[in-house]
Design a protein around this motif. Structure first.
Motif, PDB file in Angstrom:
ATOM      1  N   ASN A  30      47.181  40.967  50.973  1.00  0.00           N
ATOM      2  CA  ASN A  30      48.357  40.113  51.028  1.00  0.00           C
ATOM      3  C   ASN A  30      48.109  38.734  50.430  1.00  0.00           C
ATOM      4  N   LEU A  31      47.395  38.690  49.294  1.00  0.00           N
ATOM      5  CA  LEU A  31      47.137  37.415  48.644  1.00  0.00           C
ATOM      6  C   LEU A  31      48.384  36.978  47.878  1.00  0.00           C
ATOM      7  N   VAL A  32      48.551  35.683  47.709  1.00  0.00           N
ATOM      8  CA  VAL A  32      49.689  35.164  46.959  1.00  0.00           C
ATOM      9  C   VAL A  32      49.402  35.293  45.470  1.00  0.00           C
ATOM     10  N   GLU A  33      48.150  34.993  45.096  1.00  0.00           N
ATOM     11  CA  GLU A  33      47.816  35.024  43.681  1.00  0.00           C
ATOM     12  C   GLU A  33      46.314  35.214  43.489  1.00  0.00           C
ATOM     13  N   VAL A  34      45.963  35.981  42.474  1.00  0.00           N
ATOM     14  CA  VAL A  34      44.564  36.112  42.043  1.00  0.00           C
ATOM     15  C   VAL A  34      44.579  35.934  40.536  1.00  0.00           C
ATOM     16  N   GLU A  35      43.708  35.061  40.041  1.00  0.00           N
ATOM     17  CA  GLU A  35      43.582  34.925  38.594  1.00  0.00           C
ATOM     18  C   GLU A  35      42.113  34.954  38.212  1.00  0.00           C
ATOM     19  N   LEU A  36      41.752  35.866  37.328  1.00  0.00           N
ATOM     20  CA  LEU A  36      40.408  35.918  36.779  1.00  0.00           C
ATOM     21  C   LEU A  36      40.512  35.463  35.331  1.00  0.00           C
ATOM     22  N   ASN A  37      39.837  34.379  35.005  1.00  0.00           N
ATOM     23  CA  ASN A  37      39.881  33.884  33.626  1.00  0.00           C
ATOM     24  C   ASN A  37      38.621  33.091  33.315  1.00  0.00           C
ATOM     25  N   PRO A  38      37.778  33.628  32.447  1.00  0.00           N
ATOM     26  CA  PRO A  38      37.975  34.875  31.727  1.00  0.00           C
ATOM     27  C   PRO A  38      37.269  36.059  32.378  1.00  0.00           C
ATOM     28  N   VAL A  39      37.769  37.248  32.016  1.00  0.00           N
ATOM     29  CA  VAL A  39      37.008  38.476  32.221  1.00  0.00           C
ATOM     30  C   VAL A  39      36.357  38.751  30.858  1.00  0.00           C
ATOM     31  N   LEU A  40      35.031  38.803  30.822  1.00  0.00           N
ATOM     32  CA  LEU A  40      34.323  39.042  29.566  1.00  0.00           C
ATOM     33  C   LEU A  40      34.159  40.542  29.383  1.00  0.00           C
ATOM     34  N   VAL A  41      34.670  41.047  28.273  1.00  0.00           N
ATOM     35  CA  VAL A  41      34.584  42.480  27.989  1.00  0.00           C
ATOM     36  C   VAL A  41      33.481  42.684  26.949  1.00  0.00           C
ATOM     37  N   THR A  42      32.526  43.551  27.270  1.00  0.00           N
ATOM     38  CA  THR A  42      31.433  43.870  26.356  1.00  0.00           C
ATOM     39  C   THR A  42      31.511  45.373  26.056  1.00  0.00           C
ATOM     40  N   PRO A  43      30.672  45.878  25.143  1.00  0.00           N
ATOM     41  CA  PRO A  43      30.706  47.320  24.884  1.00  0.00           C
ATOM     42  C   PRO A  43      30.357  48.151  26.125  1.00  0.00           C
ATOM     43  N   ASN A  44      29.667  47.537  27.104  1.00  0.00           N
ATOM     44  CA  ASN A  44      29.213  48.293  28.275  1.00  0.00           C
ATOM     45  C   ASN A  44      29.998  48.037  29.547  1.00  0.00           C
ATOM     46  N   THR A  45      30.617  46.875  29.665  1.00  0.00           N
ATOM     47  CA  THR A  45      31.154  46.501  30.960  1.00  0.00           C
ATOM     48  C   THR A  45      32.288  45.480  30.827  1.00  0.00           C
ATOM     49  N   ALA A  46      32.865  45.103  31.968  1.00  0.00           N
ATOM     50  CA  ALA A  46      33.835  43.998  32.044  1.00  0.00           C
ATOM     51  C   ALA A  46      33.419  43.158  33.250  1.00  0.00           C
ATOM     52  N   VAL A  47      33.220  41.857  33.024  1.00  0.00           N
ATOM     53  CA  VAL A  47      32.649  40.982  34.050  1.00  0.00           C
ATOM     54  C   VAL A  47      33.538  39.758  34.230  1.00  0.00           C
ATOM     55  N   ALA A  48      33.929  39.481  35.480  1.00  0.00           N
ATOM     56  CA  ALA A  48      34.741  38.294  35.763  1.00  0.00           C
ATOM     57  C   ALA A  48      33.826  37.097  35.945  1.00  0.00           C
ATOM     58  N   VAL A  49      34.008  36.053  35.119  1.00  0.00           N
ATOM     59  CA  VAL A  49      33.128  34.895  35.263  1.00  0.00           C
ATOM     60  C   VAL A  49      33.806  33.697  35.924  1.00  0.00           C
ATOM     61  N   ASP A  50      35.115  33.773  36.146  1.00  0.00           N
ATOM     62  CA  ASP A  50      35.767  32.705  36.910  1.00  0.00           C
ATOM     63  C   ASP A  50      36.965  33.291  37.630  1.00  0.00           C
ATOM     64  N   ALA A  51      37.172  32.869  38.881  1.00  0.00           N
ATOM     65  CA  ALA A  51      38.242  33.445  39.680  1.00  0.00           C
ATOM     66  C   ALA A  51      38.920  32.376  40.519  1.00  0.00           C
ATOM     67  N   LEU A  52      40.237  32.548  40.674  1.00  0.00           N
ATOM     68  CA  LEU A  52      41.030  31.706  41.552  1.00  0.00           C
ATOM     69  C   LEU A  52      41.774  32.638  42.482  1.00  0.00           C
ATOM     70  N   MET A  53      41.671  32.412  43.794  1.00  0.00           N
ATOM     71  CA  MET A  53      42.426  33.241  44.741  1.00  0.00           C
ATOM     72  C   MET A  53      43.218  32.340  45.671  1.00  0.00           C
ATOM     73  N   ILE A  54      44.471  32.671  45.860  1.00  0.00           N
ATOM     74  CA  ILE A  54      45.300  31.918  46.797  1.00  0.00           C
ATOM     75  C   ILE A  54      45.749  32.884  47.891  1.00  0.00           C
ATOM     76  N   ALA A  55      45.356  32.583  49.116  1.00  0.00           N
ATOM     77  CA  ALA A  55      45.703  33.444  50.242  1.00  0.00           C
ATOM     78  C   ALA A  55      47.137  33.118  50.717  1.00  0.00           C
ATOM     79  N   THR A  56      47.611  33.901  51.637  1.00  0.00           N
ATOM     80  CA  THR A  56      48.985  33.737  52.135  1.00  0.00           C
ATOM     81  C   THR A  56      49.224  32.332  52.653  1.00  0.00           C
ATOM     82  N   GLN A  57      50.322  31.730  52.206  1.00  0.00           N
ATOM     83  CA  GLN A  57      50.715  30.397  52.703  1.00  0.00           C
ATOM     84  C   GLN A  57      51.524  30.590  53.975  1.00  0.00           C
ATOM     85  N   GLN A  58      51.197  29.789  54.972  1.00  0.00           N
ATOM     86  CA  GLN A  58      51.953  29.897  56.240  1.00  0.00           C
ATOM     87  C   GLN A  58      53.318  29.274  56.094  1.00  0.00           C
TER      88      GLN A  58
END
Length: 196
Positions: free
Chosen positions: A168-196
């Motif tokens: 029940n998160l309000v928002e999740v933003e991963l920027n950037p997700v680095l895509v390589t030939p082998n994998t996808a890796v999130a190197v920065d994330a913002l998460m906003i939980a439910t606002q009361q």
């Protein structure tokens, strides 16, 4: 690693633990990335140094960090990156869960290359949405470069969607997700939980 989202191997340190920092960098293995913590737009204030090759480069990067930053993340540098992707999901009251996929990294605002979906989605819809991006050729192997691992990227996107919806998160933003030939890796994330 939690929520099925790959992140680089890394560790937090403070400015006073320079010996620890070097020790950690050796354990993780160079090249490493040094990030100052506690700021939203890290790259704009010079608080991110990517691809440091040795202790000397680490020491000089640390010396150049803004003085108000005291806590740092020392992490493995993701190499062989074919594309940087923005992955976002936001709960939009009348509409539902809005997924944003787009060109990520420091040029997100510049390119404004994004596409939108409503969750839940299947893998084919995600692939179709990624294919509409102007940076899609990078993911598919542009000019003889290797293609990115689209399966890993789709799996990461599905894991982000289910994490947001199940917690029940309000928002999740991963920027950037680095895509390589082998994998996808999130190197920065913002998460906003439910606002009361």
């Amino acid at each position: 690693e939690k929520n099925g989202v790959n992140v680089p191997n890394g560790v937090r340190c403070t400015r006073s633990d320079i010996a620890d920092m070097t020790d950690m960098a050796n354990k993780i293995g160079f090249p490493i990335t040094l990030k100052g913590l506690g700021l939203a737009h890290k790259s704009e204030v010079g608080a991110v140094k990517v691809g440091l090759q040795n202790k000397q480069e680490l020491d000089s990067a640390l010396a150049m960090m803004p003085s108000e930053i005291n806590e740092f993340l020392v992490e493995q540098t993701v190499i062989d990156v074919v594309a940087e992707i923005l992955v976002g999901i936001r709960r939009d009251a009348p509409v539902g869960w809005l997924i944003t996929l787009g060109a990520g990294g420091v040029y997100t605002e510049l390119w404004r290359d994004t596409t939108f979906l409503l969750a839940p989605v299947d893998d084919e819809q995600i692939l179709g949405s990624l294919a509409k991006l102007r940076i899609a050729p990078l993911l598919n192997g542009f000019r003889g470069k290797p293609a990115g691992n689209l399966n890993a990227l789709v799996e990461l996107i599905q894991n982000v969607i289910s994490t947001a919806m199940n917690n029940n998160l309000v928002e999740v933003e991963l920027n950037p997700v680095l895509v390589t030939p082998n994998t996808a890796v999130a190197v920065d994330a913002l998460m906003i939980a439910t606002q009361q």
